[in-house]
Design a protein around this motif. Structure first.
Motif, mmCIF file in Angstrom:
data_model
loop_
_atom_site.group_PDB
_atom_site.id
_atom_site.type_symbol
_atom_site.label_atom_id
_atom_site.label_comp_id
_atom_site.label_asym_id
_atom_site.label_seq_id
_atom_site.Cartn_x
_atom_site.Cartn_y
_atom_site.Cartn_z
ATOM 1 N N TRP A 75 1.133 -1.519 -0.110
ATOM 2 C CA TRP A 75 0.249 -0.083 -0.312
ATOM 3 C C TRP A 75 0.878 1.278 -0.352
ATOM 4 C CZ3 TRP A 75 -0.245 3.479 4.402
ATOM 5 C CH2 TRP A 75 -1.222 4.917 3.571
ATOM 6 N N ALA A 76 1.885 0.498 1.089
ATOM 7 C CA ALA A 76 2.827 2.139 1.096
ATOM 8 C C ALA A 76 3.493 3.117 -0.487
ATOM 9 C CB ALA A 76 3.487 2.372 2.037
ATOM 10 N N ALA A 77 3.653 1.429 -0.948
ATOM 11 C CA ALA A 77 4.630 1.938 -2.158
ATOM 12 C C ALA A 77 3.777 2.845 -3.741
ATOM 13 C CB ALA A 77 4.787 0.693 -3.031
ATOM 14 N N ASP A 78 2.822 2.249 -2.947
ATOM 15 C CA ASP A 78 1.102 3.244 -4.136
ATOM 16 C C ASP A 78 0.797 4.223 -4.178
ATOM 17 O OD1 ASP A 78 1.257 1.025 -5.256
ATOM 18 O OD2 ASP A 78 -0.428 0.179 -4.623
ATOM 19 N N ARG A 79 0.878 4.389 -2.473
ATOM 20 C CA ARG A 79 0.767 5.311 -1.760
ATOM 21 C C ARG A 79 0.980 6.661 -2.193
ATOM 22 N NH1 ARG A 79 -0.323 10.353 -0.292
ATOM 23 N NH2 ARG A 79 -1.459 10.761 1.183
ATOM 24 N N PHE A 80 2.561 6.395 -1.538
ATOM 25 C CA PHE A 80 3.939 7.522 -1.819
ATOM 26 C C PHE A 80 5.162 7.437 -2.583
ATOM 27 C CE2 PHE A 80 2.092 6.144 2.860
ATOM 28 C CZ PHE A 80 2.122 7.628 3.022
ATOM 29 N N GLY A 81 5.081 6.426 -3.215
ATOM 30 C CA GLY A 81 5.980 6.125 -3.898
ATOM 31 C C GLY A 81 7.194 5.415 -3.923
ATOM 32 N N THR A 82 7.443 4.425 -5.052
ATOM 33 C CA THR A 82 8.615 3.883 -4.548
ATOM 34 C C THR A 82 9.611 4.265 -3.933
ATOM 35 O OG1 THR A 82 8.791 3.682 -6.460
ATOM 36 C CG2 THR A 82 8.029 1.549 -6.052
ATOM 37 N N LYS A 83 10.082 5.994 -4.348
ATOM 38 C CA LYS A 83 11.654 6.122 -4.443
ATOM 39 C C LYS A 83 11.621 6.663 -2.988
ATOM 40 C CE LYS A 83 14.524 9.898 -6.257
ATOM 41 N NZ LYS A 83 14.322 11.072 -7.561
ATOM 42 N N ARG A 84 10.690 7.349 -2.795
ATOM 43 C CA ARG A 84 10.290 8.301 -1.648
ATOM 44 C C ARG A 84 10.090 7.389 -0.233
ATOM 45 N NH1 ARG A 84 5.362 11.762 -1.931
ATOM 46 N NH2 ARG A 84 5.912 12.073 -3.604
ATOM 47 N N LEU A 85 9.847 5.918 -0.639
ATOM 48 C CA LEU A 85 9.575 4.413 0.523
ATOM 49 C C LEU A 85 10.565 4.977 0.963
ATOM 50 C CD1 LEU A 85 7.541 3.714 2.364
ATOM 51 C CD2 LEU A 85 6.776 2.219 0.623
ATOM 52 N N TYR A 86 11.709 4.035 -0.315
ATOM 53 C CA TYR A 86 12.364 3.467 -0.111
ATOM 54 C C TYR A 86 13.911 4.230 1.010
ATOM 55 C CZ TYR A 86 16.397 -0.057 -1.961
ATOM 56 O OH TYR A 86 17.828 -0.113 -1.960
ATOM 57 N N MET A 87 13.380 5.627 0.588
ATOM 58 C CA MET A 87 14.751 6.754 1.133
ATOM 59 C C MET A 87 14.530 6.370 2.669
ATOM 60 S SD MET A 87 15.277 9.564 -2.070
ATOM 61 C CE MET A 87 16.729 9.837 -0.860
ATOM 62 N N VAL A 88 13.265 6.081 2.845
ATOM 63 C CA VAL A 88 12.533 6.179 4.282
ATOM 64 C C VAL A 88 13.448 5.196 4.849
ATOM 65 C CG1 VAL A 88 10.461 6.146 5.891
ATOM 66 C CG2 VAL A 88 11.151 8.101 3.971
ATOM 67 N N ALA A 89 12.683 4.221 4.040
ATOM 68 C CA ALA A 89 13.588 2.459 4.924
ATOM 69 C C ALA A 89 15.523 2.773 5.186
ATOM 70 C CB ALA A 89 13.496 1.115 3.568
ATOM 71 N N LEU A 90 15.480 3.358 3.895
ATOM 72 C CA LEU A 90 17.571 3.367 4.414
ATOM 73 C C LEU A 90 17.865 3.825 4.838
ATOM 74 C CD1 LEU A 90 18.288 3.351 0.072
ATOM 75 C CD2 LEU A 90 19.054 2.000 1.563
ATOM 76 N N ALA A 91 16.754 5.105 5.349
ATOM 77 C CA ALA A 91 17.540 6.435 6.940
ATOM 78 C C ALA A 91 16.658 5.608 7.801
ATOM 79 C CB ALA A 91 16.943 7.551 6.301
ATOM 80 N N LEU A 92 16.106 5.257 7.675
ATOM 81 C CA LEU A 92 15.520 4.535 9.297
ATOM 82 C C LEU A 92 16.496 3.279 9.514
ATOM 83 C CD1 LEU A 92 14.142 4.236 11.832
ATOM 84 C CD2 LEU A 92 12.095 2.220 10.176
ATOM 85 N N PHE A 93 17.131 2.492 8.793
ATOM 86 C CA PHE A 93 17.728 1.683 9.019
ATOM 87 C C PHE A 93 19.690 1.870 9.170
ATOM 88 C CE2 PHE A 93 21.075 -1.818 7.441
ATOM 89 C CZ PHE A 93 20.764 -2.604 7.729
ATOM 90 N N THR A 94 19.658 3.028 8.346
ATOM 91 C CA THR A 94 21.160 3.361 8.832
ATOM 92 C C THR A 94 21.230 4.186 10.271
ATOM 93 O OG1 THR A 94 21.171 4.229 6.575
ATOM 94 C CG2 THR A 94 22.913 4.769 7.663
ATOM 95 N N ILE A 177 29.444 -0.206 10.071
ATOM 96 C CA ILE A 177 29.781 -0.380 8.500
ATOM 97 C C ILE A 177 28.826 -0.421 7.973
ATOM 98 C CG2 ILE A 177 29.355 -2.783 9.010
ATOM 99 C CD1 ILE A 177 32.533 -0.551 7.311
ATOM 100 N N ASN A 178 27.831 -0.204 8.513
ATOM 101 C CA ASN A 178 26.545 0.337 7.560
ATOM 102 C C ASN A 178 26.596 1.949 7.453
ATOM 103 O OD1 ASN A 178 25.493 -2.129 7.188
ATOM 104 N ND2 ASN A 178 23.973 -2.324 9.612
ATOM 105 N N LEU A 179 26.916 2.102 8.000
ATOM 106 C CA LEU A 179 26.445 3.834 8.639
ATOM 107 C C LEU A 179 26.457 5.208 6.665
ATOM 108 C CD1 LEU A 179 27.723 5.232 11.923
ATOM 109 C CD2 LEU A 179 25.639 4.481 10.927
ATOM 110 N N PRO A 180 28.391 4.469 6.436
ATOM 111 C CA PRO A 180 28.855 4.585 4.777
ATOM 112 C C PRO A 180 27.879 4.667 4.297
ATOM 113 C CG PRO A 180 30.361 3.274 6.155
ATOM 114 C CD PRO A 180 29.189 3.577 7.354
ATOM 115 N N ILE A 181 27.627 2.934 3.904
ATOM 116 C CA ILE A 181 27.709 2.817 3.116
ATOM 117 C C ILE A 181 26.528 2.912 2.844
ATOM 118 C CG2 ILE A 181 26.207 0.070 2.100
ATOM 119 C CD1 ILE A 181 27.807 -1.529 4.085
ATOM 120 N N GLY A 182 25.387 3.105 4.510
ATOM 121 C CA GLY A 182 23.866 3.803 3.931
ATOM 122 C C GLY A 182 23.787 4.835 3.586
#
Length: 529
Positions: A75-94, A177-182
């Motif tokens: 649902w979130a991919a359709d509602r907010f867009g894949t690029k935006r959601l993917y970047m939010v997920a990357l930021a939270l993970f990092t 190690i995830n910080l620079p990669i993120g």
């Protein structure tokens, strides 16, 4: 270049590979994190003075968070867009990775791993959606082979990197190690991913969320508590499993009513998706569950360092590296029903060696078996994912990848819990040593003492023991691992049952027609055989 022109070009051109690079980088972070943490379990036990069951929650909490957030991804991919959601997920993970490195207790580490899982849970399904939309149906197999790169680097690089960082620096660096990669992945995503085209008209299924996400979390919590309690009869196991299972069943019955359910179970009307996901689910239970035990055997029974254990696991990834690109190309040209069964034969052959373990089993034999298993894995996972998604329309891809990913996470959790319970109960059968108790006041067994001294030989002065006692303990421990691998071997054999029903003739793909305005998402035919 627009997303449509990317999808309709004939080759894996620069534009497609640029998009794939973003997804691969995020997937590398997520998958490396799982494999790195798996070799750090003995270190966490020593650093935080915790039991194995407590430390296992550093992996379980991550998986629970994944299972909770994955249903929202479609649902979130359709509602907010894949690029935006993917970047939010990357930021939270990092950010969560940085917090994990600051943990002062096992409880804090588990809490931060939950945050990591909330970000990591969206990386794979959203990444698969981005890549599938970019590639088009005629190139899904080749693009899935590209997505397989982190699945190769995980088994190869994760244990080696984790072992090296722990041995030469400290456990904190497996997260730092995830910080620079993120940071690099975020910049790359901002520049390379196509502009979003969200669909704000679709309503969010709040009722479904209130049933499915808590239901999955409770059910997996109950399963994950098994290694600590050792029995299904403990209320801490069956109570959350019962409540969680009831919520999941309620969601299944409810999900066919709303037009846009949280998890679109209507997609199971597609025979290809159904058979492929069942095969993948059974395979994941066996392979991922037993996969956590390989480094444990090397460290606990053979007394190897975490770095050496990581190096010994490398042949598995090398084997997958050989077959995965070939399997990706074949998945575009021939039905997976003609290739996957042969890959499963290789996996079964490799698994059988581990059912014969003893304290002195040849490393040449074990590494050769891991290589053969890797060959099989490379020819199994990506073709099954390709088969599951290939006949879906573009509108269905996000929800289809969500289904595939959530079943993978459930299968991994079930497999890890089942294998841990079997191994723990097997080890408990070892002979107790008279007059010797552990910190918890419980008797120390021959196998327990032998395994402890293999990992921490400096304790030999504190717990002097007859060499014959240590030999008996190591024999028993190796036998416990072998018995556990027999269960995994049986599950691999069970995978052949659904694999028999995989498609053996080429099926038409509808994703491209949908993108070109042909049939449209509402008119895409459903394949029922």
């Amino acid at each position: 270049m627009t997303q449509k022109s990317i999808a309709t070009s004939d080759k894996l051109d620069g534009a497609v590979l640029k998009v794939a690079g973003v997804v691969v980088l995020g997937a590398i972070m997520s998958i490396l994190d799982v494999t790195v943490v798996s070799v750090a379990v003995p270190t966490f036990q020593r650093e935080f003075d915790a039991t194995y069951a407590q430390v296992a929650w550093t992996m379980t909490a991550y998986t629970l968070a994944l299972a909770t957030v994955i249903p929202l991804s479609g649902w979130a991919a359709d509602r907010f867009g894949t690029k935006r959601l993917y970047m939010v997920a990357l930021a939270l993970f990092t950010i969560a990775s940085g917090l994990c490195a600051t943990a002062d207790s096992i409880e804090q580490l588990i809490g931060y791993r939950v945050l990591q899982g909330l970000g990591g849970g969206m990386l794979m399904p959203i990444g698969m959606t981005i890549m599938t939309r970019a590639a088009g149906p005629h190139r899904i197999g080749r693009l899935m082979a590209v997505l397989g790169i982190p699945m190769l680097l995980g088994p190869i690089g994760g244990p080696i990197l984790g072992g090296w960082l722990i041995d030469t620096a400290s456990w904190h660096w497996i997260f730092l190690i995830n910080l620079p990669i993120g940071a690099v992945a975020l910049v790359y995503a901002a520049l390379a991913l196509p502009k979003d085209a969200p669909e704000p008209s679709e309503s969010f299924d709040f009722v479904g969320m209130l049933m499915l996400s808590p239901g999955l979390a409770l059910f997996l919590y109950g399963i994950s508590t098994l290694p600590e309690t050792g029995t299904f009869t403990d209320p801490e196991v069956w109570a959350p499993m019962l409540v969680g299972g009831a919520l999941v069943v309620a969601f299944v019955l409810y999900s066919f009513k709303p037009r846009h359910p949280l998890l679109d179970l209507r997609l199971f009307a597609n025979r290809n998706l159904t058979i492929a996901t069942i095969t993948l689910f059974v395979f994941i239970i066996a392979f991922m569950g037993a996969g956590l035990l390989f480094p444990s055997y090397f460290v606990q029974v053979r007394g190897e360092s975490t770095l050496t254990a990581g190096l010994l696991m490398a042949p598995q990834g090398l084997g997958a590296m050989v077959t995965m690109p070939v399997a990706g190309m074949l998945a575009d040209k021939m039905p997976v029903g003609r290739t996957v069964p042969f890959a499963l034969v290789l996996i079964a052959a490799g698994f059988f060696t581990f059912t014969q373990l003893d304290p002195d089993t040849s490393y040449v034999l074990l590494c050769g078996s891991l290589f053969v298993m890797g060959l099989g894995m490379g020819g199994t996972m990506m073709p099954l994912m390709t088969s599951a998604l290939k006949t879906l329309s573009a509108h269905e891809v996000a929800r289809g990848s969500t289904l595939v990913n959530i079943l993978q996470q459930i299968g991994g959790s079930v497999g890890a819990a089942v294998m841990s319970v079997i191994l723990t109960n097997e080890l408990k059968g070892s002979q107790p040593i008279p007059g010797v108790t552990g910190p918890d006041g419980e008797p120390v067994t021959e196998a327990g003492l032998a395994v402890t001294l293999q990992q921490q030989p400096e304790l030999a002065a504190k717990f002097p023991a007859d060499p014959s006692l240590i030999d008996r303990g190591l024999d028993f421990a190796a036998g416990a691992f072998a018995n556990t691998f027999w269960v995994a071997f049986a599950l691999v054999l069970a995978t052949f049952i659904p694999a028999v029903f995989l498609p053996r003739r080429r099926e038409p793909s509808h994703l491209l027609d949908d993108e070109q305005g042909g049939s449209g998402p509402e008119k895409v035919p459903v394949l029922v055989h």
